[in-house]
Scaffold this active site. Sequence first.
Site, mmCIF file in Angstrom:
data_model
loop_
_atom_site.group_PDB
_atom_site.id
_atom_site.type_symbol
_atom_site.label_atom_id
_atom_site.label_comp_id
_atom_site.label_asym_id
_atom_site.label_seq_id
_atom_site.Cartn_x
_atom_site.Cartn_y
_atom_site.Cartn_z
ATOM 1 C CG ASN A 297 52.921 43.981 39.350
ATOM 2 O OD1 ASN A 297 51.884 43.486 38.919
ATOM 3 N ND2 ASN A 297 53.921 44.329 38.557
ATOM 4 C CG ASP B 2 43.387 37.886 42.340
ATOM 5 O OD1 ASP B 2 44.501 38.147 41.844
ATOM 6 O OD2 ASP B 2 42.611 37.053 41.830
ATOM 7 C CG ASP C 81 45.458 42.504 40.730
ATOM 8 O OD1 ASP C 81 44.379 42.519 40.112
ATOM 9 O OD2 ASP C 81 46.086 41.436 40.941
ATOM 10 N NE ARG D 234 40.283 48.229 34.593
ATOM 11 C CZ ARG D 234 40.382 46.973 34.986
ATOM 12 N NH1 ARG D 234 41.223 46.159 34.365
ATOM 13 N NH2 ARG D 234 39.657 46.523 35.990
ATOM 14 C CG ASP E 273 46.426 38.381 38.906
ATOM 15 O OD1 ASP E 273 46.073 38.936 39.953
ATOM 16 O OD2 ASP E 273 45.726 37.514 38.344
ATOM 17 C CG HIS E 274 47.749 34.570 35.108
ATOM 18 N ND1 HIS E 274 46.482 34.367 35.591
ATOM 19 C CD2 HIS E 274 47.599 35.058 33.847
ATOM 20 C CE1 HIS E 274 45.596 34.729 34.681
ATOM 21 N NE2 HIS E 274 46.243 35.158 33.611
ATOM 22 C CG ASP F 3 45.877 34.419 40.826
ATOM 23 O OD1 ASP F 3 45.900 34.931 41.970
ATOM 24 O OD2 ASP F 3 45.309 34.948 39.854
#
Length: 381
Positions: free
Chosen positions: A58, A105, A108, A113, A126-127, A130
């Site tokens: 994040n 972007d 991240d 992972r 993230d969304h 965005d």
Amino acid sequence: MSSSSTRPRGNMYVTTQGLVNLKANYKYTGADKSIVAAKMQVWWNMAVNWLPLWMAPNLVTLLGFAFIIVSYLLSAYYSPYLTAPAPTIVYLFHAFAVFAYQTLDALDGKQARRTKTSSALGELFDHGCDAVTTTLMAITCLSSMQVETGWYAYFLILVSNVVFFFAQWEQYNVGTLTLGYINVTEAQFAVMGVHLISAFFGAEFWNSPVPILGISYNTLVPMSQLATIGYTIFNNVVDVRAVIAERKLEPVSVYTQIIPPLACAVFTTLWIVVSPSRVLFSHPQAFFLMIGFMFPNLVGRIVFARMTGSPFTWQQILVLPIAFGFLNSLIFRETIVSDGVVAWILMATYMGAYLHWALSIIDVLCEALNIECLTIPHNKK
């Protein structure tokens, strides 16, 4: 059972059952068919290894978002009405900022992972960034093209936000989101190209006529973007319609979910039409930022509803402030308060609402999932 007992302590945006659903069922699903994104994987897979393992995913997202904020602030300073030229270095920074944002972007998720810290919070974070970036990047791009404040600029910013919502609406009902062969990655490179052209040829280039067509470049480009966005929205509706037929869903309950963004779009447009002081033209930054925080509020809620298996209905209180803006202009004709002041107040209202929602959700998810938002616990490192 009382309503307070069905919600986590101190949180008004999520139910206890919603958190149970999220813990039991959440799994990220999505596919990206982008031709350019496939080629960029080489760069992204290399770049992710440069990130320190202590850097939370994040935080990577937030860093990319910060580039876009700085880029927008420079644009608003040099060209508040989208027509004034800026120094060459500013256009170069705009292009770099979009590239940095695009890269971070993409990184991240890879960092999540890599550090084994993937979570629902990561997707929501993230969304959330965005959704706000959509407007900031659009304003900056329009400024570099010297697209004067007007209907072209307004509709491009508006439909950019509408298409973002429709993409999440499709995912909410279909269960997955498949990005086409030409999607946001290609759009970001197009925006970089706009900034670079302004840097090397001057922003006045966009005012020159297109051979044969007889219209300026800063008219042609927004028109083509509007057409592309319209096609994308059409495909969203087609995909959802197919799922309605396949799963025998109730069409009314599905289609009424798009009432809130459409109502916001209608009230915003009507406000421009009836405004005595032509609020869009007199206070463009306030008006565009108002849109830029109004729609992310809706996007965040439908994304979180999908994650928690909760209903997303058409009764959204977030429509009321913009309805007030329109009615204030229509009925009182700025005799009590000017439209410009109302636009700034509504911008601050939507920004405050979004920040309150986001911080509340971050707090409850961190507690429920036993994670941190911007750091990686020592045992995970």
